[in-house]
Scaffold this motif. Structure first.
Motif, short mmCIF file in Angstrom:
data_model
loop_
_atom_site.label_atom_id
_atom_site.label_comp_id
_atom_site.label_asym_id
_atom_site.label_seq_id
_atom_site.Cartn_x
_atom_site.Cartn_y
_atom_site.Cartn_z
N VAL A 83 131.33 -54.75 99.29
CA VAL A 83 132.51 -54.09 99.85
C VAL A 83 132.86 -52.82 99.08
N ALA A 84 133.70 -52.01 99.73
CA ALA A 84 134.31 -50.86 99.08
C ALA A 84 135.80 -50.92 99.34
N PHE A 85 136.57 -50.40 98.40
CA PHE A 85 138.00 -50.20 98.65
C PHE A 85 138.18 -48.83 99.30
N ALA A 86 139.21 -48.73 100.13
CA ALA A 86 139.54 -47.47 100.79
C ALA A 86 141.04 -47.24 100.69
N VAL A 87 141.43 -45.98 100.50
CA VAL A 87 142.86 -45.66 100.44
C VAL A 87 143.13 -44.42 101.28
N ASN A 88 144.26 -44.45 101.98
CA ASN A 88 144.71 -43.30 102.76
C ASN A 88 146.17 -43.03 102.41
N PRO A 89 146.42 -42.04 101.52
CA PRO A 89 147.80 -41.67 101.21
C PRO A 89 148.35 -40.76 102.30
N GLU A 90 149.56 -41.05 102.75
CA GLU A 90 150.23 -40.24 103.77
C GLU A 90 151.63 -39.88 103.29
N VAL A 91 152.33 -39.09 104.09
CA VAL A 91 153.67 -38.67 103.69
C VAL A 91 154.66 -39.82 103.68
N ASP A 92 154.36 -40.88 104.43
CA ASP A 92 155.30 -41.98 104.55
C ASP A 92 154.76 -43.32 104.07
N ALA A 93 153.51 -43.37 103.63
CA ALA A 93 152.92 -44.65 103.24
C ALA A 93 151.62 -44.44 102.49
#
Length: 393
Positions: A83-93
């Motif tokens: 597996v890989a970890f994934a991250v998506n930073p946004e303005v609200d979360a």
């Protein structure tokens, strides 16, 4: 066409990478099919598959019984524990997920933020969510790294976020900060470009050599382009910023596409909470409020003009719309297609199809994980040896 392998020992790394990429992209192939696609002999394929099994990247399964004479060839599939970890930073979360080598999102957690996160806050939240989600990974999990899909200009060589205007980040070494906080190998890229890669590999664009992906999110509109089967990144990896192109007919001179085709304006017109994408989609289809309908039609018209320009310049076979743009298209598919057709040069329009992203809300997470897999699978024997065999502490 699949890459050709080579029987020379000096290119074993290439052969191993070729086989694991084929297994990863396909979700599973028989040994005989791998032999045919690579041009390698059966014993070499058997040895390479055995090595991938030992590395924890693949598993072999007995195929279903057939009426064909002879013993059927074993199926080689991605190991669900890789597996890989994934991250998506946004303005609200900030959203963190675990994505398998089979491109399936195993789990994800969305942490809503009271204000736009600073780089330090985004890293701290990511590290905390990685620890939380790791608790549910099996003991034999092979964690290959972490990929970040960032809404901004991300330098492809080192994951430096040169500019993320909606996040108010400038020259942030985000990939390195994540690596320091999690102890994992980390990579970062533009969210929409990674979405284009994911959709081309596993979604509506599978097998398409020339496509454009446009993503609409809380941070605006971004794009990614696959040209001749390869991601078009530009010299620094910054290509595809469709949202920052100026549009004609805007009420404010000099307004950009993402000023006019805007998720917040849609939410306000429809009276939908910002975090409820399902409610937004339903309201887009069902509203009878004249002001909301006028806003939907205005945004459809603006987006159609942008698509016209994109198709005339790039001549893609496919335009894929993700995020709220996909919901907007689904609300007015005939109208948008008709408007694009009226404004596009005939031969270019004849060759193109406009569709909604098939991977839905998980597209950016799958794309971020692809950033990990792309780097690790290039030299699996060396890179997996450095990967975690256990959940992150």
């Amino acid at each position: 066409m699949a890459a050709r392998g080579n029987n020379l020992d000096t290119v074993r790394r290439h052969n191993l990478a070729t086989v694991v990429e084929l297994v990863h992209r396909s979700g599973g192939l028989s040994r005989s099919r791998l032999t045919a696609l690579t041009g390698l002999n059966r014993s070499t394929i058997a040895a390479l598959v055995g090595e991938l099994v030992d590395l924890g990247l693949a598993v072999e399964e007995e195929p279903a019984q057939t009426k064909r004479v002879g013993r059927p060839s074993p199926l080689v599939r991605p190991n669900r524990a890789a597996v890989a970890f994934a991250v998506n930073p946004e303005v609200d979360a900030v959203t963190v997920a675990v994505v398998g080598l089979d491109a399936v999102v195993r789990a994800q957690i969305r942490c809503e933020m009271d204000a736009t996160p600073t780089p330090e806050e985004a890293v701290a939240v990511t590290a905390s969510l990685v620890r939380e989600i790791s608790a549910d990974l099996p003991d034999h999990a092979v964690v290959l790294g972490l990929g970040a899909a960032v809404p901004g200009l991300v330098r492809s060589s080192d994951g430096l976020v040169r500019l993320a205007p909606h996040l108010d980040w400038t020259d942030v070494p985000f990939a390195q900060m994540l690596a320091d906080a999690t102890g994992l190998e980390c990579w970062a890229g533009n969210d929409a470009s990674l979405g284009a890669v994911a959709e081309r590999s596993f979604g509506a664009g599978e097998g398409v050599s020339d496509l454009v992906y446009l993503n609409g999110g809380a941070s605006g509109i971004g794009g990614g382009m696959i040209v001749g089967g390869e991601l078009l990144g530009g010299i620094g990896g910054f290509a595809g910023e469709f949202g920052h192109t100026r549009v004609a007919g805007a009420a404010v001179p000099g307004a950009t596409l993402e000023d006019e085709v805007n998720r917040t304006r849609l939410l306000e017109a429809l009276g939908v909470p910002a975090s409820d994408s399902d409610q937004l989609e339903q309201a887009l289809r069902e509203t009878d409020d004249p002001d909301a309908i006028a806003e939907i039609d205005r945004q459809v018209d603006m987006l159609s003009t942008a698509l016209r320009n994109t198709i005339n310049i790039l001549n893609p076979a496919l335009v894929v719309l993700g995020g709220f743009l996909g919901a907007l298209f689904d609300a007015r598919p005939e109208k948008m297609t008709q408007l694009v057709g009226v404004q596009t040069l005939g031969p270019a329009f004849d060759d193109v199809k406009i569709v909604r992203a098939a991977l839905g809300d998980q597209i950016l997470l799958i794309g971020a994980a692809e950033l990990v897999f792309e780097n690790v699978l290039d030299d699996p024997a060396a890179r997996v040896g450095a990967a975690s065999r256990h959940p992150v502490e």
